[in-house]
Design an enzyme around this catalytic site. Structure first.
Site, mmCIF file in Angstrom:
data_model
loop_
_atom_site.group_PDB
_atom_site.id
_atom_site.type_symbol
_atom_site.label_atom_id
_atom_site.label_comp_id
_atom_site.label_asym_id
_atom_site.label_seq_id
_atom_site.Cartn_x
_atom_site.Cartn_y
_atom_site.Cartn_z
ATOM 1 C CB ILE A 88 8.062 -11.668 -1.939
ATOM 2 C CG1 ILE A 88 8.589 -13.105 -1.754
ATOM 3 C CG2 ILE A 88 6.524 -11.634 -1.994
ATOM 4 C CD1 ILE A 88 8.754 -13.529 -0.347
ATOM 5 C CD GLN A 126 -2.542 1.418 2.622
ATOM 6 O OE1 GLN A 126 -2.130 0.868 3.654
ATOM 7 N NE2 GLN A 126 -3.569 2.241 2.624
ATOM 8 C CE1 TYR A 134 1.028 -2.780 12.622
ATOM 9 C CE2 TYR A 134 2.559 -3.976 11.221
ATOM 10 C CZ TYR A 134 1.898 -2.821 11.554
ATOM 11 O OH TYR A 134 2.113 -1.678 10.815
HETATM 12 C C1 VAH Z 1 -2.724 -1.907 10.309
HETATM 13 N N1 VAH Z 1 -2.609 -0.213 8.560
HETATM 14 O O1 VAH Z 1 -3.923 -1.703 10.361
HETATM 15 C C2 VAH Z 1 -1.839 -0.853 9.636
HETATM 16 C C3 VAH Z 1 -1.396 0.204 10.631
HETATM 17 C C4 VAH Z 1 -2.037 1.663 12.559
HETATM 18 C C5 VAH Z 1 -2.493 0.650 11.586
HETATM 19 O O2 VAH Z 1 -0.278 -0.217 11.326
HETATM 20 O O3 VAH Z 1 -2.215 -2.885 10.783
#
Ligand code: VAH
Length: 313
Positions: A38, A15, A143
Site C-alpha cells: 500500500i 514480515q 484476526y
Molecule cells: C500473530 N504472527 O501473532 C501472527 C500469527 C499465530 C500468530 O498469526 O498475529
C-alpha cells in the site's frame, strides 16, 4: 499453468512478504515477480513494484492485467494484536482483500492463489496439544474470526467456482530479514534484537506461554511447496495445519543464553497474553506431511544459532 508464471505478491513489504519476494525472484526471475504494497518501499529498486490497495478491486485488477499476472500471493492483513485495536478495519481489510483476489480467479483472470491462515483460527476450547487439522474452532480475536471466515470462503470458491486457492495455518513466524507485523508472537523476534543490543528483554507474555512457532525459511519453503504442488495433492482447501517448533519465552531465553550468557529476561504480560492463552500450544501437521510431503528443517537450537549468526553480522 503458463509456461512463464507471472507472480504478484500483495503485502510484499510485510514480515513474510519481504523474504518471500526474494525467494520467488530466485526461482522465477526478478522480472516475473511483482512486489506490491500500500506504500512505496525500497523493494521498488530491486525489481517490479506496484503501489496498490488490495481493498480497491479496480486498482488490483488493473495491476494484474497490465503485468499479465497468473498467480497471486495475498499476504496483506491486520494481524492479531493490531486487529484488536482496529476491529472494523481488521475485518474489512482481511475479508475484502480476500474477496477481491478470489473473484479475480473466479473470473479466470488469474489461475492460482496463496492465502495465509493462522493457528489463530483455533480458540479457547480447541484441544491445546497436537491440535488436529479438523477440530473445534471458536476464535476469540478479530484476526482469528477473519481467518476462520476466510478459510470457509476459500473452500466455498474451490468447490463452487473451481478456484485453485491454497492456504496454510501459519504458527508464529521468526526471521531476521524483516520486522514482525503487529502480532502476538512478535516477542520471539524482538527478544533476539534486544538480547544482542541490550542483553536484556522485557517480555509481553508470561514465561510459560508455549506457542506454535516456525523459523521463516521453513515457512517460506512450505508456502512455495504448497503453491507448486499438483492440484490433486492439495486435498484440504480450507487451510492446512503447519507445524515447526513449539516453545515458551523461558525456553527461547535459555537457548539465547547459550550465545549471550549474561542475557536476562523479565516478564510483563500485557493484553496480548489473553490472545496467546486462547491459542494452542502445539499443532498436528500430519495432513500436510501426508498430502504434499511437508517436513520442517529447523528446531529451536538450529533457529537460534542461525538468528544469532545473521543478526550479529
Ligand atoms: C500473530 N504472527 O501473532 C501472527 C500469527 C499465530 C500468530 O498469526 O498475529
Amino acid at each position: 499453468m503458463h509456461t512463464k508464471d507471472k507472480i504478484l505478491v500483495i503485502g510484499s513489504s510485510g514480515q513474510i512478504g519481504t523474504e518471500l519476494v526474494h525467494k520467488l525472484r530466485d526461482i522465477y526471475g526478478v522480472d516475473n515477480v511483482i512486489a506490491s504494497d500500500i506504500k512505496n518501499t525500497n523493494q521498488a529498486k530491486e525489481g517490479p513494484f506496484e503501489v496498490a490497495n488490495v481493498m480497491d478491486a479496480h486498482q488490483l485488477g488493473e495491476v494484474v492485467t497490465r503485468h499479465n499476472v497468473n498467480q497471486v500471493y495475498l499476504l496483506a492483513a491486520l494481524l492479531s494484536a493490531t486487529a484488536e485495536k482496529m476491529p472494523k478495519l481488521g475485518w474489512e481489510l482481511n475479508m475484502q482483500g480476500l474477496f477481491n483476489v478470489l473473484d479475480l480467479a473466479k473470473e479466470k483472470i488469474i489461475e492460482r492463489i496463496y492465502w495465509p491462515s493462522s493457528i489463530a483460527v483455533f480458540g479457547p476450547n480447541t484441544p491445546k496439544n497436537n491440535t488436529p487439522q479438523f477440530t473445534v474452532m471458536e476464535p476469540s480475536t478479530v484476526y482469528g474470526i477473519s481467518k476462520q471466515a476466510g478459510e470457509r470462503w476459500c473452500e466455498y470458491y474451490f468447490h463452487k467456482y473451481n478456484v485453485d486457492v491454497r492456504s496454510l495455518r501459519y504458527p508464529g513466524l521468526i526471521g531476521w530479514q524483516s520486522a514482525p507485523g503487529g502480532g502476538t508472537t512478535d516477542y520471539a523476534v524482538h527478544i533476539f534484537h534486544e538480547a544482542i543490543k541490550n542483553k536484556t528483554y522485557e517480555c509481553f507474555l508470561s514465561e510459560n506461554t508455549t506457542l506454535p512457532m516456525m523459523y521463516m525459511p521453513d515457512a517460506i519453503k512450505a508456502t512455495i511447496e504448497i503453491m507448486q504442488a499438483d492440484a490433486d495433492k492439495v486435498k484440504v482447501r480450507s487451510s492446512y495445519n503447519l507445524a515447526g517448533i513449539s516453545f515458551s519465552p523461558k525456553e527461547i531465553a535459555e537457548e539465547i543464553k547459550k550465545h549471550i550468557p549474561d542475557f536476562s529476561i523479565s516478564y510483563k504480560p500485557d493484553s496480548r497474553q489473553q490472545i496467546a492463552d486462547s491459542w494452542p500450544q502445539s499443532i498436528d501437521a500430519s495432513e500436510a506431511s501426508k498430502d504434499w510431503g511437508w517436513k520442517p528443517e529447523y528446531d529451536l537450537k538450529r533457529m537460534t544459532d542461525d538468528m544469532m549468526k545473521n543478526l550479529k553480522q
